[in-house]
Design a protein around this motif. Sequence first.
Motif, PDB file in Angstrom:
ATOM      1  N   LYS A   6       7.187  23.073  62.411  1.00  0.00           N
ATOM      2  CA  LYS A   6       6.224  24.046  61.902  1.00  0.00           C
ATOM      3  C   LYS A   6       5.246  24.366  63.026  1.00  0.00           C
ATOM      4  O   LYS A   6       4.756  23.459  63.698  1.00  0.00           O
ATOM      5  N   PHE A   7       4.966  25.657  63.212  1.00  0.00           N
ATOM      6  CA  PHE A   7       4.068  26.018  64.310  1.00  0.00           C
ATOM      7  C   PHE A   7       3.155  27.173  63.914  1.00  0.00           C
ATOM      8  O   PHE A   7       3.428  27.925  62.976  1.00  0.00           O
ATOM      9  N   ALA A  51      12.751  30.700  60.289  1.00  0.00           N
ATOM     10  CA  ALA A  51      12.493  31.276  58.973  1.00  0.00           C
ATOM     11  C   ALA A  51      12.188  32.759  59.143  1.00  0.00           C
ATOM     12  O   ALA A  51      12.285  33.294  60.251  1.00  0.00           O
ATOM     13  N   ALA A  52      11.803  33.441  58.073  1.00  0.00           N
ATOM     14  CA  ALA A  52      11.580  34.886  58.102  1.00  0.00           C
ATOM     15  C   ALA A  52      10.756  35.310  59.313  1.00  0.00           C
ATOM     16  O   ALA A  52       9.642  34.811  59.510  1.00  0.00           O
ATOM     17  N   ASN A  61      -0.182  30.602  60.274  1.00  0.00           N
ATOM     18  CA  ASN A  61      -0.413  29.154  60.268  1.00  0.00           C
ATOM     19  C   ASN A  61       0.797  28.416  59.722  1.00  0.00           C
ATOM     20  O   ASN A  61       0.738  27.186  59.542  1.00  0.00           O
ATOM     21  N   GLY A  62       1.873  29.148  59.454  1.00  0.00           N
ATOM     22  CA  GLY A  62       3.032  28.518  58.844  1.00  0.00           C
ATOM     23  C   GLY A  62       4.353  29.143  59.241  1.00  0.00           C
ATOM     24  O   GLY A  62       5.064  29.711  58.414  1.00  0.00           O
ATOM     25  N   GLU A  63       4.711  29.033  60.520  1.00  0.00           N
ATOM     26  CA  GLU A  63       6.018  29.489  61.006  1.00  0.00           C
ATOM     27  C   GLU A  63       6.951  28.282  61.135  1.00  0.00           C
ATOM     28  O   GLU A  63       6.509  27.167  61.393  1.00  0.00           O
ATOM     29  N   TYR A  64       8.250  28.534  60.991  1.00  0.00           N
ATOM     30  CA  TYR A  64       9.216  27.424  60.996  1.00  0.00           C
ATOM     31  C   TYR A  64      10.414  27.711  61.881  1.00  0.00           C
ATOM     32  O   TYR A  64      10.909  28.840  61.940  1.00  0.00           O
ATOM     33  N   ARG A 223      -0.170  34.989  57.941  1.00  0.00           N
ATOM     34  CA  ARG A 223       0.769  34.293  57.060  1.00  0.00           C
ATOM     35  C   ARG A 223       0.371  32.816  57.026  1.00  0.00           C
ATOM     36  O   ARG A 223       0.293  32.168  58.068  1.00  0.00           O
ATOM     37  N   GLU A 224       0.108  32.323  55.829  1.00  0.00           N
ATOM     38  CA  GLU A 224      -0.379  30.955  55.678  1.00  0.00           C
ATOM     39  C   GLU A 224       0.733  29.939  55.453  1.00  0.00           C
ATOM     40  O   GLU A 224       0.638  28.798  55.898  1.00  0.00           O
ATOM     41  N   GLU A 225       1.802  30.365  54.747  1.00  0.00           N
ATOM     42  CA  GLU A 225       2.868  29.424  54.416  1.00  0.00           C
ATOM     43  C   GLU A 225       4.126  30.180  54.027  1.00  0.00           C
ATOM     44  O   GLU A 225       4.065  31.344  53.621  1.00  0.00           O
TER      45      GLU A 225
END
Length: 244
Positions: A6-7, A51-52, A61-64, A223-225
Motif C-alpha cells: 500500500k502506498f 489496483a484501479a 492515501n490508498g494505492e495498491y 482517494r482515501e481507500e
Amino acid sequence: MRLRIKFRKYGPVRYTGHLDVMRFFQKAIRRARIDVAYSNGFSPHQIMAFAAPLGVGLTSNGEYMDIEVRSITSCQDVMERLNAVSVPGIEAISVKVLPDNAGNAMASVAAAAYTVRFREGREPVTDIAAVLPAFLDRKEILITKETKKGSREVDIRPGIYRLTMECPSSMEENPETGGSRSITLHMCVDASSGGNIKPVQIIEALLAEYGEQLQENALIVTREEVYMEEERRLVALDEIGIVC
C-alpha cells in the motif's frame, strides 16, 4: 509468495500517469534489491498488478500494488528498502503477505473512498449542504458517459454507496491542498470495471440539477481507500494478508 504494498501518491507526482508509476516501481524494486519473481518467456518481466489506476492530478492515501517475490527478510524490510530508493510523493505505508487464495489487486476492486474539496475561489453558488439530501433521495441519477462506442446514458445512483458533507467552522485555507475548508465531501462509490464512478461525475450531476456548471479545475480529489467485496460487505484491500 505474493506481497500487497500500500502506498501514498501526493505532491507534484500526482501529475504522473499510471504507466509511468508502474515503470517507476519496476526500477525502484531493482534498486531496492528486492528478490522479485519474473515471468517466463522471451521477454521476462516483474510479476506485479496494480489496483484501479489513479486519475492524473489526483492524490491518494490508498494505492495498491501486488508483487510476487521469491524471498524476503520481512515485510518491514521491504517497505524500508522501497522508501529508501523512492522519490518525494511516493511512499510505501504497509506491506503484507497475501494468502494463496487472494485475488490480485486489479481484479479485486469493488469500491473506492474519496475526499473532495473545492479550490479557493471556485466554490459553487449552489448550497450543497441544503440540496444534498434531496439529491441522494432520488431513485436515479442519470449522466452521459463517453465510451469507445459513443455516448450513453447511465444511472449512477446505485453506485453511490455513501456521500456526506463536512462543514467545518474554520473557513481558512487547507495548508496541505490549497483548497477551501468550507466545503468537504466524503464519498464511497463503485470503482469496479463495470461501474467505475468518478467523483467529478457526481459533483457535475448535483450542480446540473440546479442549473450550475462545475468550474474548470475546481476540485481537489484524494482517494482515501480502495475496497473489495467480501460476503456482501466492503473490505479495504490492506485488510487482506498478514505482516511477516
